[in-house]
Design a protein around this motif. Structure first.
Motif, PDB file in Angstrom:
ATOM      1  N   PHE A 366      50.329  33.207  54.648  1.00 53.05           N
ATOM      2  CA  PHE A 366      49.218  33.911  53.995  1.00 53.05           C
ATOM      3  C   PHE A 366      49.695  35.008  53.046  1.00 53.05           C
ATOM      4  O   PHE A 366      48.903  35.513  52.245  1.00 53.05           O
ATOM      5  N   LEU A 367      50.972  35.406  53.145  1.00 52.66           N
ATOM      6  CA  LEU A 367      51.459  36.602  52.455  1.00 52.66           C
ATOM      7  C   LEU A 367      51.175  36.618  50.956  1.00 52.66           C
ATOM      8  O   LEU A 367      50.694  37.643  50.441  1.00 52.66           O
ATOM      9  N   PRO A 368      51.442  35.557  50.190  1.00 51.52           N
ATOM     10  CA  PRO A 368      51.155  35.640  48.743  1.00 51.52           C
ATOM     11  C   PRO A 368      49.699  35.970  48.429  1.00 51.52           C
ATOM     12  O   PRO A 368      49.418  36.772  47.529  1.00 51.52           O
ATOM     13  N   ILE A 369      48.779  35.366  49.187  1.00 52.17           N
ATOM     14  CA  ILE A 369      47.358  35.650  48.963  1.00 52.17           C
ATOM     15  C   ILE A 369      47.045  37.093  49.306  1.00 52.17           C
ATOM     16  O   ILE A 369      46.349  37.797  48.567  1.00 52.17           O
ATOM     17  N   LEU A 370      47.570  37.566  50.438  1.00 53.07           N
ATOM     18  CA  LEU A 370      47.285  38.929  50.894  1.00 53.07           C
ATOM     19  C   LEU A 370      47.838  39.977  49.930  1.00 53.07           C
ATOM     20  O   LEU A 370      47.267  41.065  49.803  1.00 53.07           O
ATOM     21  N   PHE A 375      44.327  43.527  44.478  1.00 53.47           N
ATOM     22  CA  PHE A 375      44.116  44.145  43.169  1.00 53.47           C
ATOM     23  C   PHE A 375      42.810  43.703  42.514  1.00 53.47           C
ATOM     24  O   PHE A 375      42.027  44.569  42.077  1.00 53.47           O
ATOM     25  N   PRO A 376      42.497  42.413  42.425  1.00 47.57           N
ATOM     26  CA  PRO A 376      41.157  42.074  41.922  1.00 47.57           C
ATOM     27  C   PRO A 376      40.044  42.552  42.836  1.00 47.57           C
ATOM     28  O   PRO A 376      38.959  42.909  42.363  1.00 47.57           O
ATOM     29  N   ARG A 377      40.304  42.578  44.151  1.00 51.58           N
ATOM     30  CA  ARG A 377      39.276  43.065  45.077  1.00 51.58           C
ATOM     31  C   ARG A 377      38.984  44.539  44.819  1.00 51.58           C
ATOM     32  O   ARG A 377      37.815  44.965  44.813  1.00 51.58           O
ATOM     33  N   ALA A 378      40.030  45.340  44.591  1.00 54.05           N
ATOM     34  CA  ALA A 378      39.837  46.773  44.349  1.00 54.05           C
ATOM     35  C   ALA A 378      39.123  47.034  43.029  1.00 54.05           C
ATOM     36  O   ALA A 378      38.202  47.858  42.954  1.00 54.05           O
ATOM     37  N   THR A 379      39.514  46.330  41.974  1.00 54.70           N
ATOM     38  CA  THR A 379      38.875  46.582  40.678  1.00 54.70           C
ATOM     39  C   THR A 379      37.434  46.069  40.656  1.00 54.70           C
ATOM     40  O   THR A 379      36.556  46.688  40.052  1.00 54.70           O
ATOM     41  N   ASN A 380      37.160  44.957  41.347  1.00 52.27           N
ATOM     42  CA  ASN A 380      35.772  44.510  41.479  1.00 52.27           C
ATOM     43  C   ASN A 380      34.942  45.532  42.248  1.00 52.27           C
ATOM     44  O   ASN A 380      33.774  45.780  41.918  1.00 52.27           O
ATOM     45  N   LEU A 431      40.315  34.780  47.559  1.00 53.92           N
ATOM     46  CA  LEU A 431      40.883  35.184  46.274  1.00 53.92           C
ATOM     47  C   LEU A 431      40.088  34.583  45.118  1.00 53.92           C
ATOM     48  O   LEU A 431      39.766  35.272  44.143  1.00 53.92           O
ATOM     49  N   TRP A 432      39.740  33.299  45.213  1.00 52.84           N
ATOM     50  CA  TRP A 432      38.972  32.664  44.146  1.00 52.84           C
ATOM     51  C   TRP A 432      37.584  33.282  44.022  1.00 52.84           C
ATOM     52  O   TRP A 432      37.027  33.363  42.921  1.00 52.84           O
ATOM     53  N   GLU A 433      37.030  33.749  45.135  1.00 53.75           N
ATOM     54  CA  GLU A 433      35.735  34.445  45.076  1.00 53.75           C
ATOM     55  C   GLU A 433      35.851  35.716  44.242  1.00 53.75           C
ATOM     56  O   GLU A 433      34.965  36.033  43.431  1.00 53.75           O
ATOM     57  N   GLU A 434      36.946  36.464  44.424  1.00 54.76           N
ATOM     58  CA  GLU A 434      37.151  37.673  43.618  1.00 54.76           C
ATOM     59  C   GLU A 434      37.328  37.320  42.144  1.00 54.76           C
ATOM     60  O   GLU A 434      36.853  38.037  41.261  1.00 54.76           O
ATOM     61  N   VAL A 435      38.018  36.212  41.863  1.00 56.89           N
ATOM     62  CA  VAL A 435      38.211  35.778  40.475  1.00 56.89           C
ATOM     63  C   VAL A 435      36.870  35.422  39.835  1.00 56.89           C
ATOM     64  O   VAL A 435      36.608  35.755  38.670  1.00 56.89           O
ATOM     65  N   ILE A 436      36.005  34.774  40.592  1.00 55.74           N
ATOM     66  CA  ILE A 436      34.685  34.407  40.082  1.00 55.74           C
ATOM     67  C   ILE A 436      33.851  35.648  39.776  1.00 55.74           C
ATOM     68  O   ILE A 436      33.135  35.709  38.768  1.00 55.74           O
ATOM     69  N   PHE A 438      34.966  38.589  38.976  1.00 53.20           N
ATOM     70  CA  PHE A 438      35.647  39.488  38.045  1.00 53.20           C
ATOM     71  C   PHE A 438      34.948  39.592  36.689  1.00 53.20           C
ATOM     72  O   PHE A 438      34.624  40.700  36.244  1.00 53.20           O
ATOM     73  N   PRO A 439      34.696  38.497  35.972  1.00 55.54           N
ATOM     74  CA  PRO A 439      34.073  38.643  34.644  1.00 55.54           C
ATOM     75  C   PRO A 439      32.654  39.194  34.706  1.00 55.54           C
ATOM     76  O   PRO A 439      32.254  39.984  33.824  1.00 55.54           O
ATOM     77  N   ALA A 440      31.882  38.802  35.723  1.00 55.22           N
ATOM     78  CA  ALA A 440      30.502  39.287  35.816  1.00 55.22           C
ATOM     79  C   ALA A 440      30.466  40.793  36.032  1.00 55.22           C
ATOM     80  O   ALA A 440      29.642  41.508  35.441  1.00 55.22           O
ATOM     81  N   PHE A 441      31.359  41.301  36.871  1.00 59.33           N
ATOM     82  CA  PHE A 441      31.414  42.743  37.113  1.00 59.33           C
ATOM     83  C   PHE A 441      31.898  43.502  35.885  1.00 59.33           C
ATOM     84  O   PHE A 441      31.268  44.472  35.446  1.00 59.33           O
ATOM     85  N   HIS A 442      33.014  43.067  35.333  1.00 56.56           N
ATOM     86  CA  HIS A 442      33.645  43.851  34.275  1.00 56.56           C
ATOM     87  C   HIS A 442      32.863  43.802  32.966  1.00 56.56           C
ATOM     88  O   HIS A 442      32.821  44.797  32.234  1.00 56.56           O
ATOM     89  N   ARG A 443      32.240  42.670  32.681  1.00 53.09           N
ATOM     90  CA  ARG A 443      31.411  42.597  31.469  1.00 53.09           C
ATOM     91  C   ARG A 443      30.245  43.578  31.550  1.00 53.09           C
ATOM     92  O   ARG A 443      29.914  44.262  30.570  1.00 53.09           O
ATOM     93  N   ARG A 444      29.638  43.668  32.722  1.00 56.98           N
ATOM     94  CA  ARG A 444      28.509  44.586  32.898  1.00 56.98           C
ATOM     95  C   ARG A 444      28.966  46.036  32.794  1.00 56.98           C
ATOM     96  O   ARG A 444      28.287  46.874  32.179  1.00 56.98           O
TER      97      ARG A 444
END
Length: 457
Positions: A366-370, A375-380, A431-436, A438-444
């Motif tokens: 699991f380490l690479p995912i963790l 980082f995307p989780r924190a910025t989201n 991780l893919w949920e955070e990627v999904i 990402f654009p909706a949060f940051h664009r707003r």
């Protein structure tokens, strides 16, 4: 520019130090918050699996009501911060009274449902009549915890919104030792007290939460007792004021409730994995919950300070400078969480020496995912809490609900039930949920409308 805005513009923007001052007590408080049932489980483990099963069943049902209370408490601290930033005593009194009314109402309704129908539900779910009796006893006493938390979590969130996050922490520093000592005595019957077993654990928690709630109530009277003498309501009368608070809080509460339900549904699907994979997914969950509090509480503290700045009518350039500094701090917090997971994965043989080698291998995998997801989780989370602070709560709710129920839950079902993928790919869905998102949060956020929000309306 108004006189208030002129004075605000003359002041430097708050920075990472202010966020840290607010965040670290919130982080410790969040860790203690998740520890009540954990403490009961550790103490009950000495008297057998039956007691643990009874406690687990009762705590699962009681936890549903507590989850709703905690969800509304998140909205409470943001609304409080908006009122506190605006320095409007009528608004601040209105937020406190409305929040307490809603939270106590949830607690009373939840406790009533448990007392009326909890026994029937437990009897249907319990593996044996003996466990059902113990679980029902635990749950009946646990209603005291629910009512105490309905009051206490609202007060704690009010303190957080007023930038006094140390006060809730003091309450936990008082209640946790009481919980442990009272539960030990009442479970085993030391010092002449009856040995109550499962009921003793529930009673210890009830005593501790009662003391904690009284302590916070006295602190509230001491720090904000003057609000009792403030005349008027934010929306002219009490009922419209409560309704306005509910409209603000409901999308935030729905977001947290949705996340909890989605997590439970996914956990039920995990049961269909191999034993080693299911064990690894189960073991990583509390690590995610506890270690993740470092970054999550930083972002929540950022949201509180943004709400305060918006309440003051802070100029946009000051808001930009503050958020830039807070964002840098969020990356540091994410790095700390990633480091914790790195150390954890490198120490699996020491932490879990009795686990099968295959389970430890899955955990290490699991380490690479963790490492990446922090980082995307924190910025989201920075985006989400900033938008909530500006009142854009419905949009944030939609991002979370759609990413959970249109992606993660069905994807989890497909990956496990149809494709039979490994635990690594199941965890990667987070991780893919955070990627999904990402654009909706940051664009707003980059659109900038939040900087012009009138949060005191």
């Amino acid at each position: 520019m108004t006189a208030t805005q002129t004075l605000t513009a003359a002041k430097p923007a708050p920075g990472a130090r202010e966020v840290f001052t607010l965040a670290w007590p919130m982080t410790l408080k969040a860790i203690f918050l998740h520890g009540t049932v954990v403490i009961d489980g550790l103490l009950l483990s000495s008297i057998g699996e039956g007691a643990l099963a009874a406690m687990g069943l009762a705590a699962a049902l009681g936890g549903i009501v507590l989850g709703v209370i905690f969800a509304f408490s998140h909205a409470m601290q943001i609304r409080t911060a908006q009122a506190f930033g605006g320095a409007d005593p009528v608004f601040l009194k209105s937020v406190l009274a409305s929040g307490l009314t809603i939270s106590i109402g949830i607690g009373v309704v939840g406790a009533s449902i448990i007392l009326l129908w909890g026994g029937t539900l437990i009897a249907a779910l319990a593996p044996s009549p003996a466990i059902a009796v113990q679980a029902q006893t635990y749950l009946s006493i646990f209603t005291i915890v629910i009512l105490g938390e309905a009051i206490g979590q609202c007060i704690a969130s009010f303190f957080n919104g007023c930038s006094r996050s140390k006060l809730p922490l003091y309450g936990y520093l008082l209640s946790v030792p009481i919980n442990v000592s009272a539960s030990i005595v009442l479970i085993h019957g030391y010092w002449g007290f009856p040995a109550l077993g499962v009921a003793g654990a529930a009673t210890g928690s009830a005593i501790a939460i009662t003391v904690q709630t009284i302590f916070w109530s006295l602190l509230l009277l001491r720090t904000n007792g003057h609000l009792r003498h403030v005349l008027g309501w934010h929306r002219n009368s009490f009922v419209p004021t409560v309704q306005g608070h509910m409209r603000f809080a409901l999308p935030i509460a729905a977001t947290f409730v949705s996340a909890t339900l989605a997590g439970h549904v996914c956990s039920l699907i995990y049961v269909n994995m191999s034993l080693n994979s299911f064990a690894a997914m189960t073991l990583i969950a509390p690590w995610n919950m506890l270690a993740g509090q470092i970054a999550m509480q930083w972002t929540q503290a950022t949201g509180i300070l943004v709400a305060q700045l918006l309440g003051k009518g802070t100029p946009e350039d000051v808001l930009d400078r503050f958020l830039s500094r807070a964002w840098n701090g969020a990356f540091v917090a994410a790095g700390i969480v990633a480091t914790i997971f790195l150390v954890m994965c490198l120490s699996l043989d020491w932490i879990y020496p009795n686990l099968e080698a295959d389970t430890r291998a899955i955990l290490f995998g699991f380490l690479p995912i963790l490492l990446i997801i922090q980082f995307p989780r924190a910025t989201n989370a920075i985006c989400g809490n900033t938008l909530r602070a500006a009142g854009d709560t419905v949009y944030v709710m939609h991002i979370f609900i759609w990413s959970q129920w249109a992606f993660r839950v069905p994807a989890t079902a497909l990956c496990i039930l149809y494709f039979d993928l490994s635990a690594f790919w199941i965890l990667s869905l987070f991780l893919w949920e955070e990627v999904i998102k990402f654009p909706a949060f940051h664009r707003r956020l980059w659109r900038g409308d939040w900087k012009r929000s009138n949060v005191t309306a």
